[in-house]
Design an enzyme around this catalytic site. Structure first.
Site, short mmCIF file in Angstrom:
data_model
loop_
_atom_site.label_atom_id
_atom_site.label_comp_id
_atom_site.label_asym_id
_atom_site.label_seq_id
_atom_site.Cartn_x
_atom_site.Cartn_y
_atom_site.Cartn_z
N GLU A 275 7.38 10.68 -0.21
CA GLU A 275 6.72 10.21 -1.44
C GLU A 275 7.77 9.69 -2.43
O GLU A 275 7.50 8.78 -3.21
CB GLU A 275 5.88 11.32 -2.07
CG GLU A 275 4.77 11.87 -1.16
CD GLU A 275 3.83 10.83 -0.58
OE1 GLU A 275 3.61 9.79 -1.24
OE2 GLU A 275 3.33 11.05 0.55
N GLU A 304 5.11 1.46 2.79
CA GLU A 304 5.42 2.48 3.78
C GLU A 304 6.84 2.33 4.32
O GLU A 304 7.47 3.31 4.72
CB GLU A 304 4.38 2.43 4.91
CG GLU A 304 4.34 3.64 5.81
CD GLU A 304 3.88 4.94 5.12
OE1 GLU A 304 3.45 4.90 3.96
OE2 GLU A 304 3.98 5.99 5.78
ZN ZN Z 1 3.40 6.93 2.88
#
Ligand code: ZN
Length: 516
Positions: A275, A304
């Site tokens: 995160e 991502e």
């Molecule tokens: Zn992620």
């Protein structure tokens, strides 16, 4: 360029819409972190109201008029005035605003309402079905959601596959035609790599990581790593939630969450790092573009890539632990005091086929994604029926990972995505892994002694490189353009596969000959 000032009224309009969206995001963040459970129903209505206000303001005739002075609304072509008087970045801005406007206004509001209602219902039924391990309970709702998503592809339009229309929402410009060869290259090499690992006589001592680790100490260790990564706590927070996530209300107000299991050293720490990678992207967007697409992350796949780069390429690397393992030993002397570095490093990188995606290791993770991508593509293109999903799922798990789910809760019912209609979302996880490897390879070439610095705990040069190369651009370039600008290459699975084959060949003592 002075004339860009004429964009001000459009930007002001977008800013007020953004305020509504961010207020709604604060409510959602609070819902996942601190809200008492009794607040649920009222909160859902508060969020729905703000979202409706934002949506209506965005597709209003006023927005259309302001946008229409720069772009031909039906086609998205920039008008002469935009092409001749606006700077390149402002032209990109107009194109991206149009992209959002076009998408939002193509869907009739009656359809959006039905979709939202059915998805919210399906999500509730999914929760129940998952708990009861009963796919048949969820089947009618899932069938409705799939039908609605197919209807949505008709509104949105597409040229090749209806799946493209859904994918484009999450990864602009990505298509089935682009993904199929990627998957075709990845799958056999990952399956073969997994076989090599499973045949190896080297067996990591994973019990090291499932000792008891005090809650507060885990959180503190996670926060220490986040600070070292350059996540700024005067512009961000770390809190706890059932499922870790990142959200942002402004580049100067970013929130990441983690969760703590006392018997698991990895969960809290790697959630913080993962995160944190998302959080650095959000903190790295430029405040002067706040409220416009240039102040937003470009795609889920690129987002991502930032979390995976930090979590895997950095957080599971030898140099990283050269610095952080002694620290972990001092925080957890009873657990790690007598552990050798190599033993720990092998454990933190152990590979084990498992049923549940979110618990998967770096190697098998993408096989989980392939199962989902192939199934949803077949669903949307009409080759698979919803009622056959459990069987199809289990067969693919057996084919790619060599294990069959013991029950649907650990199989087709495990992920929330389909219940809220997020078809086309899963491939962005794999794209993120591929982008991450390409970016990290490039960073190693451009940052002198990058890994030597990491081994000394100096993570900031990497963070600053990512700020300059990726974060600051927002949506100015498409994901495809961004990757080419940063790496000079088109998207390719090779850097990722080479990285895995080297890393795990080294750890598990085998070598894979390069293909001829
Ligand atoms: Zn992620």
């Amino acid at each position: 360029m002075g004339s860009d000032a004429s964009l001000d009224s459009l930007k002001t309009k977008l800013l007020t819409i953004h305020h509504l969206k961010n207020a709604s995001a604060v409510l959602s963040w609070d819902q996942e972190t601190y809200m008492p459970s009794g607040g649920g129903p009222a909160r859902a209505e508060q969020i729905a109201t703000l979202q409706t206000l934002a949506h209506e303001a965005f597709i209003s005739p006023e927005t259309e008029k302001l946008l229409g002075t720069w772009v031909d609304i039906p086609t998205g072509q920039l008008l002469e005035k935009a092409r001749t008087t606006l700077a390149k970045s402002s032209q990109a801005l107009i194109k991206e605003i149009w992209r959002d406007f076009n998408h939002a206004s193509k869907l009739p509001s009656a359809f959006v309402n039905t979709l939202e209602r059915e998805c919210s219902l399906a999500q509730q039924v999914w929760t129940e079905a998952r708990k009861k391990n009963d796919f048949s309970l969820f089947l009618p709702n899932l069938r409705t959601v799939v039908t609605l998503k197919l209807e949505e592809t008709q509104y949105l339009g597409y040229s090749d596959s209806p799946y493209d229309a859904l994918l484009d929402e999450f990864e602009p410009g990505s298509t089935v035609e682009q993904l199929k060869p990627l998957v075709g290259t990845l799958r056999p090499r990952l399956v073969s790599l997994l076989q090599h690992v499973l045949n190896s006589s080297i067996k990591p001592k994973t019990s090291l990581l499932t000792q008891s680790f005090a809650h507060a100490a885990q959180l503190e260790f996670g926060e220490t790593v986040l600070r070292k990564m350059g996540y700024e706590f005067d512009r961000g927070r770390l809190d706890q939630s059932a499922h870790p996530f990142t959200t942002s209300f402004h580049p100067n107000d970013v929130r990441v969450t983690t969760r703590v299991f006392e018997q698991d050293f990895q969960s809290c720490l790697f959630s913080c790092i993962h995160e944190g990678g998302h959080g650095l992207y959000e903190q790295g967007l430029l405040p002067e573009h706040y409220g416009t697409p240039l102040g937003e992350a470009v795609s889920l796949g690129i987002h991502e890539s930032q979390s995976r780069l930090w979590e895997n390429a950095v957080g599971r690397s030898r140099p990283f632990w050269k610095h952080f393992f002694p620290l972990a030993q001092s925080v957890f002397p009873e657990q790690f005091g007598n552990t050798a570095f190599d033993e720990f490093y092998l454990a933190i990188n152990h590979v084990q086929p498992s049923l549940v995606r979110v618990e998967a290791d770096e190697l098998t993770y993408n096989l989980h994604i392939m199962v989902r991508f192939e199934i949803e593509l077949d669903l949307i293109e009409g080759r698979t029926r919803v009622e056959d999903l459990p069987e199809v799922w289990n067969q693919k798990m057996q084919d790619y990972l060599g294990i069959t789910p013991d029950r649907n809760t650990n199989g087709v019912l495990q992920d929330v995505h389909w219940s809220f209609g997020a078809f086309g979302y899963f491939p962005t996880y794999t794209l993120g892994n591929l982008y991450a490897s390409m970016f990290y390879e490039q960073a190693k070439q451009e940052i002198p002694n990058l890994e030597r610095g990491i081994a000394e705990g100096n993570l900031l040069p990497l963070k600053e490189w990512l700020n300059q190369k990726i974060h600051r651009w927002g949506r100015q370039y498409s994901p495809e353009e961004l990757v080419r600008r940063v790496t000079g290459q088109d998207l390719s699975p090779e850097p990722f596969l080479n990285y895995l084959e080297h890393k795990f060949g080294d750890l598990y003592d085998f070598s894979i000959k390069p293909e001829t």
